[in-house]
Design a protein around this motif. Structure first.
Motif, short mmCIF file in Angstrom:
data_model
loop_
_atom_site.label_atom_id
_atom_site.label_comp_id
_atom_site.label_asym_id
_atom_site.label_seq_id
_atom_site.Cartn_x
_atom_site.Cartn_y
_atom_site.Cartn_z
N MET A 98 0.84 -1.20 0.00
CA MET A 98 0.00 0.00 0.00
C MET A 98 0.87 1.25 0.00
N LYS A 99 0.27 2.35 -0.46
CA LYS A 99 1.00 3.60 -0.58
C LYS A 99 0.33 4.69 0.24
N GLY A 100 1.16 5.68 0.64
CA GLY A 100 0.64 6.79 1.41
C GLY A 100 1.27 8.10 1.00
N THR A 101 0.73 9.18 1.53
CA THR A 101 1.26 10.52 1.31
C THR A 101 1.61 11.11 2.67
N PHE A 102 2.85 11.58 2.79
CA PHE A 102 3.36 12.06 4.07
C PHE A 102 3.54 13.57 4.04
N PHE A 103 2.76 14.27 4.90
CA PHE A 103 2.89 15.72 5.02
C PHE A 103 3.85 16.02 6.17
N THR A 104 5.04 16.46 5.80
CA THR A 104 6.15 16.56 6.74
C THR A 104 6.29 17.95 7.35
N LEU A 105 7.00 18.00 8.48
CA LEU A 105 7.38 19.27 9.11
C LEU A 105 8.87 19.51 8.90
N ALA A 106 9.22 20.75 8.59
CA ALA A 106 10.61 21.07 8.25
C ALA A 106 11.61 20.62 9.32
N PRO A 107 11.39 20.91 10.61
CA PRO A 107 12.38 20.48 11.61
C PRO A 107 12.56 18.96 11.65
N ASN A 108 11.48 18.22 11.44
CA ASN A 108 11.57 16.76 11.45
C ASN A 108 12.31 16.23 10.23
N VAL A 109 12.10 16.89 9.09
CA VAL A 109 12.84 16.52 7.88
C VAL A 109 14.33 16.71 8.11
N SER A 144 2.93 34.44 6.33
CA SER A 144 3.50 33.40 7.17
C SER A 144 3.23 31.97 6.67
N PRO A 145 2.05 31.64 6.15
CA PRO A 145 1.87 30.28 5.64
C PRO A 145 2.83 29.94 4.50
N VAL A 146 2.96 30.83 3.54
CA VAL A 146 3.84 30.54 2.41
C VAL A 146 5.30 30.50 2.85
N ASN A 147 5.67 31.35 3.81
CA ASN A 147 7.06 31.33 4.31
C ASN A 147 7.39 29.97 4.93
N GLU A 148 6.46 29.43 5.72
CA GLU A 148 6.70 28.14 6.35
C GLU A 148 6.74 27.01 5.32
N MET A 149 5.87 27.09 4.33
CA MET A 149 5.85 26.05 3.31
C MET A 149 7.12 26.08 2.44
N VAL A 150 7.60 27.25 2.15
CA VAL A 150 8.84 27.35 1.37
C VAL A 150 10.01 26.79 2.16
N GLU A 151 10.06 27.07 3.45
CA GLU A 151 11.11 26.52 4.31
C GLU A 151 11.03 24.99 4.33
N ASN A 152 9.83 24.47 4.47
CA ASN A 152 9.60 23.03 4.47
C ASN A 152 9.97 22.42 3.10
N GLN A 153 9.62 23.13 2.04
CA GLN A 153 9.90 22.66 0.68
C GLN A 153 11.41 22.53 0.45
N GLN A 154 12.14 23.52 0.93
CA GLN A 154 13.60 23.49 0.76
C GLN A 154 14.23 22.36 1.56
N ALA A 155 13.71 22.10 2.74
CA ALA A 155 14.23 21.01 3.57
C ALA A 155 14.00 19.66 2.89
N VAL A 156 12.82 19.46 2.34
CA VAL A 156 12.50 18.22 1.64
C VAL A 156 13.37 18.06 0.40
N ALA A 157 13.55 19.14 -0.33
CA ALA A 157 14.38 19.09 -1.55
C ALA A 157 15.82 18.72 -1.21
N THR A 158 16.32 19.25 -0.11
CA THR A 158 17.68 18.92 0.31
C THR A 158 17.81 17.45 0.66
N ALA A 159 16.81 16.91 1.33
CA ALA A 159 16.86 15.52 1.79
C ALA A 159 16.58 14.51 0.67
N THR A 160 15.75 14.89 -0.29
CA THR A 160 15.27 13.91 -1.26
C THR A 160 15.56 14.26 -2.72
#
Length: 269
Positions: A98-109, A144-160
């Motif tokens: 089975m497959k899932g979608t994971f909505f991550t938090l930047a600090p946890n990434v 503030s919402p877009v700022n947090e999402m961009v931060e999270n996006q960059q963290a995910v991009a770095t990791a994956t």
């Protein structure tokens, strides 16, 4: 009495009319034969078209009578990860194919980059849930919402190496997210996803999170698909296998959210 010349002329006229009548009849017969042949040809062409359309139609019906047609598609989504429980959750999903979608938090990434990469490597979708998960911080200003999402996006991009635009705002979009905040997120290409079935794993914290999920699925069986909300936690890992068994035994198909899909959110912005 008619003179011989007149009689001869009369006979010529009669013969001429017979010839014309025969010719007309033969012509009509020929025309009818041609018309019948044309009709047979058209009927054959029509049958060919109907057969082709019938084949295409059956293919379309076959495609549309799959899991989605029967309300048997679910999108398992997990918020707040990655966490120490994510690895076990991924193993469970893989065990049941089975497959899932994971909505991550930047600090946890940033804390668990290898686990974040494993999510992507094993064919699951990865999304963004922000940075602080605090109402007053995340929804504090228009930006503030877009700022947090961009931060999270960059963290995910770095990791994956993946630049994802799938997002879920903390505690769901309604009633917190304003129209202005949504518009700014949209301008940055983000795709906002809420959910349709809430496991309530954040408060039930026992087997009831499974039973309440199944109950909601059965009530919504008339719908083509269902987005399910869970949290990436030990509580979820402890109990979700029972749900995975239910989904498998009842013919459900799990899919991942994609950026090409029309997102579902609670209200129309």
């Amino acid at each position: 009495m008619m003179c011989p010349l007149a009689i001869l002329l009369f006979l010529v006229i009669i013969d001429s009319e017979k010839i014309m009548s025969t010719s007309s009849k033969e012509s009509e017969e020929v025309n009818n034969e041609v018309l019948e042949a044309d009709l047979e040809g058209e009927q054959g062409s029509l049958e060919d078209v109907e057969e082709e359309q019938g084949n295409n139609g059956s293919e379309e019906v076959e495609e549309s009578t799959g899991a989605e047609e029967e309300g048997k598609v679910v999108y398992l989504t997990f918020d707040d990860g990655p966490t120490p429980a994510t690895g076990k959750l991924l193993t469970l999903l893989n065990d049941y194919e089975m497959k899932g979608t994971f909505f991550t938090l930047a600090p946890n990434v940033n804390q668990y980059p290898d686990t974040t990469k494993r999510i992507v490597d094993e064919g699951h979708a990865i999304g963004l849930h922000g940075e602080t998960h605090q109402l007053e911080n995340f929804y504090g200003t228009a930006q503030s919402p877009v700022n947090e999402m961009v931060e999270n996006q960059q963290a995910v991009a770095t990791a994956t190496g993946v630049k994802t635009h799938l997002i879920r705002t903390p505690y769901g979009s309604h009633p917190h997210l304003t129209h202005e905040q949504y518009k700014i997120l949209q301008e940055h290409g983000f795709k906002l996803w809420d959910w349709q079935v809430d496991s309530n794993d954040w408060k039930l914290r026992d087997q009831r999170l499974v039973s309440t999920t199944i109950e909601q699925l059965e009530k919504r069986a008339h719908e083509s698909s269902h987005v399910l909300l869970f949290h990436d936690s030990e509580i979820t890992v402890t109990h979700i296998e029972e749900l995975l068994v239910y989904l498998r035994d009842n013919g459900y198909e799990t899919r991942i959210l994609t950026e090409e899909m029309a997102p579902f959110h609670f209200v129309h912005y």
